[in-house]
Design a protein around this motif. Structure first.
Motif, short mmCIF file in Angstrom:
data_model
loop_
_atom_site.label_atom_id
_atom_site.label_comp_id
_atom_site.label_asym_id
_atom_site.label_seq_id
_atom_site.Cartn_x
_atom_site.Cartn_y
_atom_site.Cartn_z
N ASP A 286 1.07 -1.32 0.28
CA ASP A 286 -0.44 0.33 0.05
C ASP A 286 0.52 1.42 -0.28
O ASP A 286 1.97 1.22 0.44
CB ASP A 286 -0.75 -0.01 1.32
N ASP A 287 0.37 2.18 -0.93
CA ASP A 287 1.45 3.46 -0.81
C ASP A 287 2.70 3.17 -1.61
O ASP A 287 3.51 3.74 -1.11
CB ASP A 287 0.81 4.19 -0.14
N ASP B 40 4.49 5.57 -3.74
CA ASP B 40 5.54 6.91 -2.61
C ASP B 40 6.70 6.59 -1.87
O ASP B 40 7.54 7.15 -1.79
CB ASP B 40 4.36 7.23 -1.50
#
Length: 187
Positions: free
Chosen positions: A66-67, A70
């Motif tokens: 998740d993410d 980034d």
């Protein structure tokens, strides 16, 4: 490097090895020529480590964590800063004040990066990947390391697919350069 085990074990062992090299360089007197040899070894290991993470670890992080985009972007930005400092270090000699500044800054940056990977990124990766997938990724990292560049190339692409296609050729050129200059030659 090339320790065996899953990708987390492999990369964590790399972190420890580089940290030990930093400890060795800092234990030598400022003008000791052995500091140049150790700086070259640190450079080789950090460049190969970064390239293999960018080729194999971060695409997996982007896909499964998740993410992940980034996280991977943050890690790659940190690699860019380290690579810039490594490029500057190649032009310095022991006894030069800039050499000491760069070694200190590099150790601080590399330690922070390694701590972040070990305490944040690796646990997230372990949650979403099977043991078999982590083992396979470790093997791919070890294999890629054999052909990875060994000099900093801060302007080279650091994201797929360009980073994977250029790394083996760049690594070959780097090794030829070292052969011709004698860098890394054991006496």
């Amino acid at each position: 490097m090339g320790h065996g085990g899953d990708v987390i074990q492999e990369l964590t062992a790399d972190h420890r090895e580089v940290d030990a090299l930093f400890a060795r360089i800092e234990a030598l007197p400022p003008a000791d020529p052995g500091r140049r040899e150790l700086a070259d070894r640190i450079t080789v290991e950090l460049v190969r480590h970064s390239v293999t993470e960018e080729q194999h670890l971060y695409p997996t992080v982007r896909r499964y964590v998740d993410d992940g985009d980034d996280l991977a972007d943050e890690e790659i930005a940190e690699h860019g800063e380290v690579e810039r400092m490594l490029g500057e270090l190649e032009d310095c000699r022991p006894g030069d004040g800039r050499f000491d500044e760069l070694v200190t800054g590099l150790r601080r940056s590399v330690r922070a990066h390694a701590d972040d990977e070990e305490n944040r990124l690796f646990p997230l990766l372990a949650e979403v990947c099977s043991a078999a997938a982590l083992e396979d990724l470790g093997e791919r990292v070890r294999s890629a390391r054999e052909h990875a560049p060994v000099h900093p190339h801060p302007s080279a692409p650091d994201t797929p697919p360009a980073n994977g296609s250029l790394a083996p050729g760049t690594g070959m050129v780097d090794r030829l350069r070292d052969l011709l200059t004698g860098r890394g030659r054991q006496e």
